[in-house]
Scaffold this active site. Structure first.
Site: not given
Length: 615
Positions: A205-207
């Protein structure tokens, strides 16, 4: 309590596992004491899931429902896999209330329409090609004393993940196919597996589109949503992100997708020819700690993105809520959850009502990070923004209720963060139970079958003690749990522990890790080793490039600022006091293996059919 009547629909989850995920290893050094994102984390999750299944079976058995459900589960699973044109040879299928699928699916990063939809570029697949190159060259660069991660990207929270990335994506896509293909609901189905929990790493979810960070190289949930849209006609997606950290990458991607759909709508209103297919609309919401990564440095663009609340304007549907310290369980549930955290549920309902209400084109996702758990390392959640373990159960119940109302119960929960063993065990246990409907005599939602003491510290200590020494010493484990839970000859209040061990051993979490890593050598002081054998690429999605999308709020996914949290996301040694179960996932030998000679990894890992590396 009587067994369920013929018209009662009971929805239970299917667990999806992927042994290739055990390959996402840190290879710069044998010393991984400061690395909190390690493949052993999957072992802890598997323990929690095993305990949950044990408790669920016990509850169903006490309600007299096990026999009826067992007769429908395998047929439904095989039928769904057949509908997806997937072979059942690679799946471990059981007749238990909660089936377990050992996925063998892998996605070729350069040959997947869904991956390109999220991470592709109109000028070419630059990021994806670079990602593949980084992986292929990583061992050689480490041998030369260089970093396998290019300059300009954070070095502390990014490192080679090998074939784990392609296996993680493949498993999410398989779960999407399975859930979307599940029955929409009828009186002829007592049990439906229209929910899934996907236990994979690395997280995603950080990408953003081309901005890896925070252990994330691709966005698993966004790719799953894209696949659902491209293959199954899902046009409205709801994403609940309950990780401790803001899913800046997912929000950035959702913004870009929504902007493109909104542009298409405006052009059609101005007289342009209608598109042959509706655009995808995504509602993204997150409950997170605004003081933690990626916002800890206070960079305006990241803090602002993590605080956005916008609905309908410019075609955007984004809701962010900040975690706050809680003084007591009563304060958490009666004030924080009721007045603040549950807002993401209400906004999801508004989004769906405004865009057409319930429908076949709706799908729910949960980005299920477990690092906000009360049992997480203090160094990870040192700002005091935590949640009680029951949050993962109760939020799942609320999310399931919405998915039942709007999406025929179709919901996929995908593992994101979570680092201490106790956080992963307890959170995984509570969450899987929350994804499960329990039969009742009056077809109403059960509130008494589940005992939240199942994940009490006392019971967690029992699980930790029982599983600490359960590592296999050779031999091939059973490919699936026993079909029927054993019936004790005399009442045994801890029979669930025995059953937990049976289930856990059947999925061979630790054995799979040892097989996958025993021949992988850390390469900072010797010749390079092979990262993995190649798996078959999933190519059925086609090769058509996505249309161009603008990139507002792209800074929300930018990782160039790096991550400066001490002891967080791999940059410091985790506290040993916050999780008494810290020794659960340690190995008897060095994780990187011994020796420096190049070795080939095993080809078959707990599979009924060909394993990773087969042609």
């Amino acid at each position: 309590m009587s067994s369920p009547g013929p018209s009662q629909v009971i929805r239970t989850p299917t667990v999806f596992l992927q042994n290739a995920c055990y390959m996402h290893q840190f290879i710069r050094s044998k010393d991984t004491s400061a690395i909190v994102e390690r493949p052993e984390r999957l072992r802890a999750v598997s323990i929690g899931l095993s305990a949950a299944i044990s408790r669920i079976e016990e509850a169903f058995s006490s309600l007299g429902a096990t026999g009826q459900l067992a007769g429908t589960t395998e047929d439904a699973l095989v039928a769904a896999l057949d509908k997806m044109k997937l072979s059942t040879n690679g799946a471990s299928i059981s007749k238990d209330v909660v089936p377990i699928v050992q996925s063998m699916e892998k996605v070729n990063l350069l040959d997947s329409e869904a991956v390109k939809y999220v991470h592709g570029d109109i000028e070419g697949d630059v990021y994806l090609e670079n990602l593949r190159k980084w992986a292929e060259q990583s061992a050689e660069k480490i041998v030369k004393g260089e970093s396998e991660i290019p300059q300009g990207l954070s070095q502390g929270d990014l490192y080679r993940k090998s074939v784990a990335i392609e296996g993680a994506i493949g498993t999410v896509i398989e779960a999407v196919d399975y859930v979307v293909s599940s029955p929409a609901g009828s009186s002829s189905h007592i049990t439906q597996h229209s929910r899934a929990f996907v236990a994979i790493r690395p997280p995603g979810h950080h990408c953003g589109e081309d901005t890896p960070s925070g252990f994330c190289f691709v966005n698993n949930v966004a790719i799953g949503a894209a696949h659902a849209h491209l293959k199954h006609g899902i046009n409205r997606v709801v994403i609940f992100d309950i990780d401790l950290h803001h899913g800046n990458g997912t929000q950035s991607i959702a913004w870009q997708i929504n902007e493109e759909t909104y542009r298409q709508k405006l052009e059609e209103e101005e007289g342009a020819a209608p598109s042959s297919k509706p655009g995808l609309q995504v509602y993204y919401s997150s409950v997170h700690d605004i003081l933690s990564y990626p916002c800890e440095d206070g960079k305006p663009e990241l803090v602002q993105a993590a605080s956005v609340s916008i609905h309908k304007s410019h075609g955007q549907y984004i809701e962010n809520v900040h975690l706050q310290p809680y003084q007591s369980e009563e304060h958490f549930w009666n004030t924080l959850y009721k007045d603040s955290y549950s807002k993401i549920l209400k906004k999801a309902e508004e989004f769906l009502d405004e865009t057409g209400g319930p429908g076949d084109d709706v799908l729910f996702f949960i980005s299920c990070g477990l690092d906000a758990c009360e049992h997480e390392y203090e160094s990870m959640s040192r700002h005091g923004r935590k949640v009680p373990t029951s949050y993962y159960y109760r939020f799942a119940r609320d999310a399931c209720a919405l998915s039942d109302k709007y999406a025929h119960g179709r919901l996929i929960s995908v593992l994101e963060g979570g680092y201490s063993d106790r956080a992963l065990i307890s959170g995984g246990l509570a969450h899987l139970v929350g994804l499960t409907d329990f039969p009742t005599s009056d077809s109403s939602a059960s509130s008494t079958t589940v005992d939240e003491r199942w994940w009490s510290v006392e019971n967690l200590e029992k699980i930790e003690k029982a599983t600490k020494n359960s590592k296999r010493r050779g031999g091939r484990p059973s490919l699936q749990p026993p079909l029927v839970p054993p019936i004790p000859t005399s009442p045994d209040p801890d029979q669930w522990i025995t059953r937990t061990l049976e289930i856990f051993n059947s999925i061979d979490a630790d054995g799979a890790f040892k097989q996958a890593t025993s021949n992988v050598t850390s390469v900072n002081s010797g010749p390079s080793t092979r990262s993995a054998t190649k798996g078959k690429a999933r190519t059925s999605l086609g090769k058509e490039k996505p249309t161009s999308r603008a990139a507002p709020l792209k800074a929300a996914a930018n990782s160039k600022a790096g991550k400066r949290e001490k002891n967080v996301k791999g940059e410091g040694k985790a506290s040993s006091t916050s999780s008494p179960a810290s020794s659960l996932t340690s190995l008897d030998e060095d994780e990187g293996g011994q020796g420096s000679a190049e070795k080939k990894l095993p080809r078959v890992i707990l599979k009924l059919g060909p394993g990773p590396g087969s042609d």
